[in-house]
Design a protein around this motif. Sequence first.
Motif, PDB file in Angstrom:
ATOM      1  N   LYS A 190      11.437  -0.043  -5.661  1.00  0.00           N
ATOM      2  CA  LYS A 190      11.287  -0.730  -4.381  1.00  0.00           C
ATOM      3  C   LYS A 190      11.586  -2.226  -4.468  1.00  0.00           C
ATOM      4  O   LYS A 190      11.365  -2.947  -3.500  1.00  0.00           O
ATOM      5  CB  LYS A 190       9.855  -0.530  -3.868  1.00  0.00           C
ATOM      6  CG  LYS A 190       9.533   0.899  -3.439  1.00  0.00           C
ATOM      7  CD  LYS A 190       8.037   1.067  -3.207  1.00  0.00           C
ATOM      8  CE  LYS A 190       7.680   2.408  -2.593  1.00  0.00           C
ATOM      9  NZ  LYS A 190       7.631   2.358  -1.109  1.00  0.00           N
ATOM     10  N   ASP A 209       9.858  -1.696   3.899  1.00  0.00           N
ATOM     11  CA  ASP A 209       9.672  -1.442   2.469  1.00  0.00           C
ATOM     12  C   ASP A 209      10.719  -0.406   2.079  1.00  0.00           C
ATOM     13  O   ASP A 209      10.468   0.797   2.118  1.00  0.00           O
ATOM     14  CB  ASP A 209       8.236  -0.930   2.239  1.00  0.00           C
ATOM     15  CG  ASP A 209       7.985  -0.496   0.799  1.00  0.00           C
ATOM     16  OD1 ASP A 209       8.730  -0.945  -0.098  1.00  0.00           O
ATOM     17  OD2 ASP A 209       7.037   0.291   0.583  1.00  0.00           O
ATOM     18  N   GLU A 254      11.052   2.483   5.451  1.00  0.00           N
ATOM     19  CA  GLU A 254       9.606   2.544   5.705  1.00  0.00           C
ATOM     20  C   GLU A 254       9.252   1.310   6.514  1.00  0.00           C
ATOM     21  O   GLU A 254       9.342   0.189   6.003  1.00  0.00           O
ATOM     22  CB  GLU A 254       8.804   2.530   4.386  1.00  0.00           C
ATOM     23  CG  GLU A 254       9.058   3.719   3.474  1.00  0.00           C
ATOM     24  CD  GLU A 254       8.065   3.809   2.309  1.00  0.00           C
ATOM     25  OE1 GLU A 254       7.298   2.847   2.095  1.00  0.00           O
ATOM     26  OE2 GLU A 254       8.068   4.859   1.626  1.00  0.00           O
ATOM     27  N   GLU A 262       6.543  -1.159   8.271  1.00  0.00           N
ATOM     28  CA  GLU A 262       5.134  -1.461   7.978  1.00  0.00           C
ATOM     29  C   GLU A 262       4.733  -2.781   8.630  1.00  0.00           C
ATOM     30  O   GLU A 262       5.559  -3.691   8.768  1.00  0.00           O
ATOM     31  CB  GLU A 262       4.937  -1.596   6.449  1.00  0.00           C
ATOM     32  CG  GLU A 262       5.668  -0.509   5.663  1.00  0.00           C
ATOM     33  CD  GLU A 262       5.144  -0.265   4.263  1.00  0.00           C
ATOM     34  OE1 GLU A 262       4.218  -0.983   3.830  1.00  0.00           O
ATOM     35  OE2 GLU A 262       5.686   0.662   3.608  1.00  0.00           O
ATOM     36  N   THR A 321       3.257   2.784   5.335  1.00  0.00           N
ATOM     37  CA  THR A 321       4.161   3.304   6.366  1.00  0.00           C
ATOM     38  C   THR A 321       3.640   4.613   6.939  1.00  0.00           C
ATOM     39  O   THR A 321       3.050   5.422   6.216  1.00  0.00           O
ATOM     40  CB  THR A 321       5.586   3.498   5.792  1.00  0.00           C
ATOM     41  OG1 THR A 321       6.525   3.580   6.876  1.00  0.00           O
ATOM     42  CG2 THR A 321       5.714   4.765   4.941  1.00  0.00           C
ATOM     43  N   ALA A 362       0.855  -1.192   0.000  1.00  0.00           N
ATOM     44  CA  ALA A 362       0.000   0.000   0.000  1.00  0.00           C
ATOM     45  C   ALA A 362       0.887   1.236   0.000  1.00  0.00           C
ATOM     46  O   ALA A 362       1.758   1.373   0.853  1.00  0.00           O
ATOM     47  CB  ALA A 362      -0.885  -0.006   1.240  1.00  0.00           C
TER      48      ALA A 362
END
Length: 283
Positions: free
Chosen positions: A185, A172, A141, A143, A255, A83
């Motif tokens: 990513k 992430d 990030e 998560e 995040t 997301a």
Amino acid sequence: MFLCRFNDTHLGVVRGDQVFDVSEAIDALPQYRYPLPGYDPLFAHLPQLRERIEELVLGQRSQPLNEVKLESPVANPGKVIAAPVNYQDHIDEAHKDAGIHHNAAIAPIDQAGLFLKASSSVIGTSESIRIRHPGRRTDHEVELAVVIGAKADRVSREDALACVAGYCIGLDITMRGPEDRSMRKSSDTYTVLGPWLATTDEIPDPSVLELSLSLNGDLRQKSSTSTLIMDVPSLIAFASSFYTLMPGDVLLTGTPAGVGPIKSGDILTSRISGIGEMTTLVS
Ligand code: MN
């Protein structure tokens, strides 16, 4: 139950600071020949293996967790779904810092949708993050990561949590810039999963978890999954409205604020309540 993979091929149960080797349970998995299934066999059969795993713990000598090499809790994730903008405070910081979302208009998640990361980007905590393009800004990030345990095709929000095997901490790792997210990513090591999987009996409600990340001891990200814009059941329903989720698929839920650059030599300490803490090195 806290389930880990360690020392390349072993399956373990974590209790306190000890790990119990329950690798024998893997022998009960079906033996596959080519073509291999498009899901992770352990997660496809975890409910049936559970009793055997519990039995094996009783008969095993444990070893200290800090003496084993922890791998990603999922060996063969078919897909890693993520997301992009799922905490309001992260949307707010992205509006202030064009370097985060590269001047792109930041749409709410129901319009922005989800994206996919290469499954080859996944590592466990025993490996370090290797910055692929040191000249480019690369951010942390933290998560909540959801691991799917049962096939989910256009599942309703009400039925979504029944398709979950458990949860782990996810990083992430993100190179910033204009390229598509799936490229920026997806470098090797840019999805860290760990330190182990907390099965759903440990976490009956994924909407009340505190998550945080410290960079070299300084707190950078701190939030709660209670502030997710699209919560875990809704994310699963949303994702499965586009593609079938399979056992072992991983869903990174977004995040919170506080993302920032990492460099070689940094140490990331991530925590999620109900799961634990993991330390990840950047090399
Ligand atoms: Mn993310």
